[in-house]
Design a protein around this motif. Structure first.
Motif, PDB file in Angstrom:
ATOM      1  N   TRP A  24      -2.418  -6.972   2.166  1.00 57.11           N
ATOM      2  CA  TRP A  24      -3.606  -7.180   1.321  1.00 57.11           C
ATOM      3  C   TRP A  24      -3.097  -7.573  -0.062  1.00 57.11           C
ATOM      4  O   TRP A  24      -2.655  -6.735  -0.825  1.00 57.11           O
ATOM      5  CB  TRP A  24      -4.433  -5.895   1.283  1.00 57.11           C
ATOM      6  CG  TRP A  24      -5.710  -5.991   0.523  1.00 57.11           C
ATOM      7  CD1 TRP A  24      -5.896  -5.742  -0.805  1.00 57.11           C
ATOM      8  CD2 TRP A  24      -6.998  -6.351   1.032  1.00 57.11           C
ATOM      9  NE1 TRP A  24      -7.216  -5.927  -1.147  1.00 57.11           N
ATOM     10  CE2 TRP A  24      -7.915  -6.296  -0.039  1.00 57.11           C
ATOM     11  CE3 TRP A  24      -7.464  -6.721   2.296  1.00 57.11           C
ATOM     12  CZ2 TRP A  24      -9.268  -6.585   0.112  1.00 57.11           C
ATOM     13  CZ3 TRP A  24      -8.809  -7.007   2.440  1.00 57.11           C
ATOM     14  CH2 TRP A  24      -9.698  -6.944   1.364  1.00 57.11           C
ATOM     15  N   ASP A  25      -3.144  -8.859  -0.352  1.00 55.91           N
ATOM     16  CA  ASP A  25      -2.477  -9.386  -1.542  1.00 55.91           C
ATOM     17  C   ASP A  25      -3.429 -10.273  -2.341  1.00 55.91           C
ATOM     18  O   ASP A  25      -3.483 -11.484  -2.138  1.00 55.91           O
ATOM     19  CB  ASP A  25      -1.244 -10.184  -1.084  1.00 55.91           C
ATOM     20  CG  ASP A  25      -0.409 -10.649  -2.260  1.00 55.91           C
ATOM     21  OD1 ASP A  25      -0.874 -10.521  -3.412  1.00 55.91           O
ATOM     22  OD2 ASP A  25       0.702 -11.142  -2.022  1.00 55.91           O
ATOM     23  N   PRO A  26      -4.225  -9.670  -3.253  1.00 58.97           N
ATOM     24  CA  PRO A  26      -5.227 -10.450  -3.981  1.00 58.97           C
ATOM     25  C   PRO A  26      -4.608 -11.553  -4.841  1.00 58.97           C
ATOM     26  O   PRO A  26      -5.216 -12.609  -5.009  1.00 58.97           O
ATOM     27  CB  PRO A  26      -5.907  -9.411  -4.883  1.00 58.97           C
ATOM     28  CG  PRO A  26      -5.550  -8.090  -4.322  1.00 58.97           C
ATOM     29  CD  PRO A  26      -4.251  -8.261  -3.618  1.00 58.97           C
ATOM     30  N   ALA A  27      -3.367 -11.329  -5.371  1.00 57.21           N
ATOM     31  CA  ALA A  27      -2.778 -12.331  -6.255  1.00 57.21           C
ATOM     32  C   ALA A  27      -2.521 -13.627  -5.491  1.00 57.21           C
ATOM     33  O   ALA A  27      -2.717 -14.716  -6.018  1.00 57.21           O
ATOM     34  CB  ALA A  27      -1.490 -11.806  -6.865  1.00 57.21           C
ATOM     35  N   ALA A  30       1.813 -12.147 -11.307  1.00 58.14           N
ATOM     36  CA  ALA A  30       0.958 -11.638 -12.374  1.00 58.14           C
ATOM     37  C   ALA A  30      -0.478 -12.037 -12.105  1.00 58.14           C
ATOM     38  O   ALA A  30      -0.780 -13.197 -11.889  1.00 58.14           O
ATOM     39  CB  ALA A  30       1.407 -12.194 -13.719  1.00 58.14           C
ATOM     40  N   SER A  31      -1.358 -11.050 -12.099  1.00 55.35           N
ATOM     41  CA  SER A  31      -2.784 -11.315 -11.883  1.00 55.35           C
ATOM     42  C   SER A  31      -3.567 -10.076 -12.290  1.00 55.35           C
ATOM     43  O   SER A  31      -2.968  -9.060 -12.647  1.00 55.35           O
ATOM     44  CB  SER A  31      -3.019 -11.640 -10.409  1.00 55.35           C
ATOM     45  OG  SER A  31      -4.382 -11.890 -10.188  1.00 55.35           O
ATOM     46  N   ASP A  32      -4.889 -10.143 -12.238  1.00 54.67           N
ATOM     47  CA  ASP A  32      -5.639  -8.936 -12.587  1.00 54.67           C
ATOM     48  C   ASP A  32      -5.689  -7.931 -11.439  1.00 54.67           C
ATOM     49  O   ASP A  32      -6.076  -6.779 -11.625  1.00 54.67           O
ATOM     50  CB  ASP A  32      -7.031  -9.246 -13.145  1.00 54.67           C
ATOM     51  CG  ASP A  32      -7.711 -10.344 -12.380  1.00 54.67           C
ATOM     52  OD1 ASP A  32      -7.217 -10.678 -11.279  1.00 54.67           O
ATOM     53  OD2 ASP A  32      -8.709 -10.880 -12.878  1.00 54.67           O
ATOM     54  N   ALA A  33      -5.275  -8.356 -10.238  1.00 52.44           N
ATOM     55  CA  ALA A  33      -5.038  -7.414  -9.145  1.00 52.44           C
ATOM     56  C   ALA A  33      -3.881  -7.981  -8.343  1.00 52.44           C
ATOM     57  O   ALA A  33      -3.873  -9.166  -8.046  1.00 52.44           O
ATOM     58  CB  ALA A  33      -6.267  -7.257  -8.260  1.00 52.44           C
ATOM     59  N   VAL A  34      -2.893  -7.183  -8.026  1.00 51.35           N
ATOM     60  CA  VAL A  34      -1.739  -7.684  -7.285  1.00 51.35           C
ATOM     61  C   VAL A  34      -1.482  -6.793  -6.083  1.00 51.35           C
ATOM     62  O   VAL A  34      -2.123  -5.752  -5.916  1.00 51.35           O
ATOM     63  CB  VAL A  34      -0.466  -7.724  -8.162  1.00 51.35           C
ATOM     64  CG1 VAL A  34      -0.628  -8.683  -9.319  1.00 51.35           C
ATOM     65  CG2 VAL A  34      -0.095  -6.338  -8.645  1.00 51.35           C
ATOM     66  N   LYS A  35      -0.535  -7.212  -5.236  1.00 52.16           N
ATOM     67  CA  LYS A  35      -0.146  -6.378  -4.115  1.00 52.16           C
ATOM     68  C   LYS A  35       0.953  -5.441  -4.593  1.00 52.16           C
ATOM     69  O   LYS A  35       2.116  -5.819  -4.681  1.00 52.16           O
ATOM     70  CB  LYS A  35       0.362  -7.258  -2.972  1.00 52.16           C
ATOM     71  CG  LYS A  35       0.568  -6.482  -1.710  1.00 52.16           C
ATOM     72  CD  LYS A  35       1.252  -7.294  -0.658  1.00 52.16           C
ATOM     73  CE  LYS A  35       1.544  -6.410   0.543  1.00 52.16           C
ATOM     74  NZ  LYS A  35       2.541  -7.003   1.410  1.00 52.16           N
ATOM     75  N   TRP A  36       0.567  -4.218  -4.921  1.00 49.50           N
ATOM     76  CA  TRP A  36       1.519  -3.273  -5.504  1.00 49.50           C
ATOM     77  C   TRP A  36       2.536  -2.863  -4.462  1.00 49.50           C
ATOM     78  O   TRP A  36       2.157  -2.451  -3.368  1.00 49.50           O
ATOM     79  CB  TRP A  36       0.774  -2.050  -6.033  1.00 49.50           C
ATOM     80  CG  TRP A  36      -0.157  -2.388  -7.134  1.00 49.50           C
ATOM     81  CD1 TRP A  36      -1.503  -2.607  -7.020  1.00 49.50           C
ATOM     82  CD2 TRP A  36       0.166  -2.602  -8.504  1.00 49.50           C
ATOM     83  NE1 TRP A  36      -2.026  -2.935  -8.243  1.00 49.50           N
ATOM     84  CE2 TRP A  36      -1.021  -2.944  -9.172  1.00 49.50           C
ATOM     85  CE3 TRP A  36       1.350  -2.541  -9.232  1.00 49.50           C
ATOM     86  CZ2 TRP A  36      -1.065  -3.213 -10.533  1.00 49.50           C
ATOM     87  CZ3 TRP A  36       1.303  -2.807 -10.589  1.00 49.50           C
ATOM     88  CH2 TRP A  36       0.112  -3.138 -11.227  1.00 49.50           C
ATOM     89  N   VAL A  96       5.963 -10.191  -6.664  1.00 53.32           N
ATOM     90  CA  VAL A  96       4.621  -9.655  -6.907  1.00 53.32           C
ATOM     91  C   VAL A  96       3.758 -10.635  -7.702  1.00 53.32           C
ATOM     92  O   VAL A  96       2.654 -10.966  -7.314  1.00 53.32           O
ATOM     93  CB  VAL A  96       4.690  -8.294  -7.643  1.00 53.32           C
ATOM     94  CG1 VAL A  96       3.300  -7.708  -7.795  1.00 53.32           C
ATOM     95  CG2 VAL A  96       5.597  -7.334  -6.895  1.00 53.32           C
ATOM     96  N   HIS A 140     -11.422 -13.407  -2.272  1.00 46.59           N
ATOM     97  CA  HIS A 140     -11.331 -11.950  -2.332  1.00 46.59           C
ATOM     98  C   HIS A 140     -12.704 -11.318  -2.033  1.00 46.59           C
ATOM     99  O   HIS A 140     -12.815 -10.376  -1.243  1.00 46.59           O
ATOM    100  CB  HIS A 140     -10.842 -11.562  -3.737  1.00 46.59           C
ATOM    101  CG  HIS A 140     -10.372 -10.142  -3.860  1.00 46.59           C
ATOM    102  ND1 HIS A 140      -9.834  -9.655  -5.011  1.00 46.59           N
ATOM    103  CD2 HIS A 140     -10.372  -9.116  -2.994  1.00 46.59           C
ATOM    104  CE1 HIS A 140      -9.522  -8.383  -4.835  1.00 46.59           C
ATOM    105  NE2 HIS A 140      -9.840  -8.030  -3.617  1.00 46.59           N
TER     106      HIS A 140
END
Lengths: 296, 360
Positions: free
Chosen positions: A53-56, B196-202, B194, A265
């Protein structure tokens, strides 16, 4: 004259109330399907079976939240069911009437507490306690107890969920036991049954149908519970590797990410909504089937 | 199953309905005043300062100003749908996106993002970290607090062998955008794995909802590290860590070091006011600093409301600096304010400039 008009109108009002519900339900499922179509068609089965699950990078696989939802709800049910049963049996069979009423009222009050309060209690009180006294000693064992001891995991979320569905289940079970005619219980004792035998052999089978229904409704509530779980489950999208690992549920993921989501998303989140809808639907269907297959 | 409930609650239900009705009536009678309110939605980070400004503006000018802190992404969505008079975002829109939708953005205040830690024996501002090590911690490569990489930066600090729990935002956020953009600039593996974005896959760790959620987790649970808006670090039980800036120094986070980062920012040469204030030069510049932005339409579809928005921010530029400082925000420098005020003349309604500020 007046009578002859009254009845058809009444019938139509009732009919339209019932159909309105159907229309809303089908409208919901259709709009969820349309909204989630871009994501579902792009990712195909991987949407259900991948846990990436990878929003970026706009890649969405929902296996983590799906498993998190089912696992936390099953565990919650496993914790809540025996306790709810115990409460109901004690209140209706053994408890002096003077204290039965206060206990019943208190357990109903528990049901009225907003879920966010449970979430905050879980985060501020339960998670640190659990982390220090249970998770840290057990974390050396590995396996299903592996994970960084921080108290925010699937297990603690399940405990909070269990507390939340407990009062509802206990209240319904209590009413079910109260609905049993006193003669049935007296007859059981008259046959020489011990209290244990009377409860397990006579009373529980008598209300089994209703109990299955109440249990399934409790399970349904656990599946869809959002705020409390969001607080304590840890909100990580990976596939849960142990009971003590952070996870996420369908509802918590939607609540967390909807506001900031981009086009794909958003579609993926609507897809989660559709999956949750179908799971809940499936649970209710199974409950129906269990109920209809029981004959006395 | 249903009847017991209905019986028990029917009386209560009726009382409750009566109460709801009364409240609704009261609300209606209050709502009869002419609607002069300005409404906007977006970033949570500047919500405290906007509501303080709104309070002052209402007192001074008599116009109310409603701001819904829904998140930066939501603010952009709302303004694109034209459901609000302005959107607010911590993540500036790229000039090409602004042009595509006919939007214009300007900065209002600046603030900083700080790492916060909860490690036994480590007090406020004692732990020192570099961007590269911070990136390795958030990648899950540095797993315990006594890892050599952390010990090397903190000679003399007694660090325990506690496992590190990373706490990140569970929701999308402009704060995350600033933080991950900074990590990507300092840690090559973060940039490639990873992004850079306002939500990433941590890669690791757990998510808290909002700045408050992250601060609560870090405050309550031993061995955690997270990142929050500075104002939340102040309120939290957790202690902030120091970050090495481009000059090799470890400035203390606060208005002074955020202001130092802003001092060398070159707004004049930033098309569309697209500017991030990460890693600015300066001995005392805090490395993760950012401005927050207001987004409005260049051609106003509702002139009265567009005018009200500009008038509000004109008032805030003139009268709002003190409140900003109190809340640990950094006001925009006077020359940037002058530049932005000049840009406001580009906002038009029916082809004519909507508002010409009194002080250029």
């Amino acid at each position: 004259m007046r009578r002859s008009l009254e009845d058809p109108i009444f019938r139509y009002v009732a009919f339209s109330a019932a159909t309105l519900l159907l229309v809303v339900l089908s409208g919901l499922i259709v709009s969820l399907a349309i909204g989630s179509w871009p994501a579902l068609s792009k990712f195909g089965p991987a949407f259900l079976f991948s846990s990436n699950w990878d929003p970026a990078n706009e890649v969405f696989g929902a296996a983590g939240p799906i498993v998190g939802t089912l696992l936390s709800s099953f565990l919650a049910l496993a914790f809540a069911l025996p306790i709810a049963l115990g409460i109901a049996i004690f209140l209706t069979q053994f408890c002096p009437p003077a204290i039965a009423q206060p206990i019943a009222i208190m357990s109903e009050l528990l049901a009225g507490i907003p879920s966010i309060v449970y979430g905050m209690w879980g985060l501020f009180v339960f998670a640190p306690w659990f982390s220090e006294h249970i998770q840290t000693p057990l974390s050396g064992l590995g396996g299903i107890f592996a994970g960084v001891p921080n108290g925010a995991n699937i297990f603690t979320a399940s405990v909070i969920l269990a507390i939340m569905i407990l009062p509802y289940m206990a209240a319904v079970f209590r009413e079910l036991f109260r609905s049993i005619p006193p003669q049935v219980r007296e007859a059981a004792f008259g046959m020489g049954a011990t209290p244990l035998e009377a409860v397990t052999r006579v009373l529980i089978p008598y209300v089994k149908k209703g109990m299955v229904g109440a249990t399934m409704l409790g399970f349904g509530r656990a599946l869809g519970e959002t705020m409390a779980v969001t607080f304590i489950i840890g909100n990580s999208h990976g596939f849960p590797t142990s009971l003590f690992s952070s996870g996420s549920t369908l509802a918590s993921t939607i609540a967390n990410e909807f506001a900031e989501a981009g086009v794909m998303h958003t579609s993926a989140l609507l897809g989660l909504g559709l999956v949750l809808f179908l799971i809940t639907f499936g649970v209710l269907a199974i409950a129906r089937w269990l109920l209809s297959s029981q004959r006395y | 199953m249903v009847s017991w409930w209905a019986e028990a609650n029917f009386g209560m239900l009726r009382k409750f309905l009566a109460l709801v009705l009364l409240t609704a009536l009261a609300a209606c009678s209050q709502g009869d005043k002419p609607a002069t309110a300005v409404s906007g939605a977006g970033a949570t980070f500047p919500a405290t300062i906007y509501s303080r400004w709104a309070e002052g503006y209402r007192r001074d000018v008599g116009v109310s100003f409603n701001y819904q802190a829904m998140g930066s992404g939501a603010g952009v969505k709302q303004i694109q749908k034209k459901t609000v008079d302005f959107g607010a975002s911590d993540k500036p829109l790229k000039p090409e996106v602004l042009d595509k939708y006919g939007l214009y953005q300007f900065p209002t205040v600046m603030g900083g993002v700080v790492p916060i830690v909860n490690v036994k024996g480590v007090a406020q501002g004692q732990m020192k970290l570099t961007g590269a090590v911070l990136g390795d911690i958030f990648l899950g490569k540095v797993k315990t607090w006594n890892d050599p990489a952390i010990v090397a930066l903190n000679p003399g600090l007694a660090l325990p062998a506690t496992p590190i729990t990373v706490v990140h935002r569970a929701d999308g956020s402009g704060t995350t955008f600033l933080f991950t953009t900074y990590l990507a600039s300092q840690n090559p593996q973060w940039a490639s794995d990873v992004g850079a974005s306002d939500a990433v896959k941590w890669p690791t760790g757990l998510g808290g909802k909002g700045n408050d959620g992250v601060a609560a987790f870090v405050g309550r649970i031993d061995g955690t590290i997270g990142y929050v808006e500075f104002a939340y670090a102040e309120k939290s039980d957790a202690s902030y860590a120091l970050l090495q800036n481009g000059a090799g120094q470890y400035p203390v986070p606060g208005s002074a070091s955020f202001g130092a980062a802003a001092a060398s920012a070159d707004w004049e040469h930033a098309p569309g006011n697209y500017l991030l204030l990460l890693n600015q030069p300066g001995q005392n510049a805090w490395p993760i600093t950012g401005a927050t932005f207001i987004i409005i339409y260049k051609e106003q579809y509702s002139p009265a409301r567009g005018l009200a928005v500009l008038k509000f921010f004109d008032w805030a530029y003139s009268n709002g600096d003190e409140a900003a400082n109190e809340l640990h925000f950094v006001p925009m420098p006077p020359e940037v304010k002058a530049m932005v005020r000049k840009q406001w003349t580009q906002i038009t309604a029916d082809g004519k400039p909507l508002y010409v500020p009194a002080q250029p």
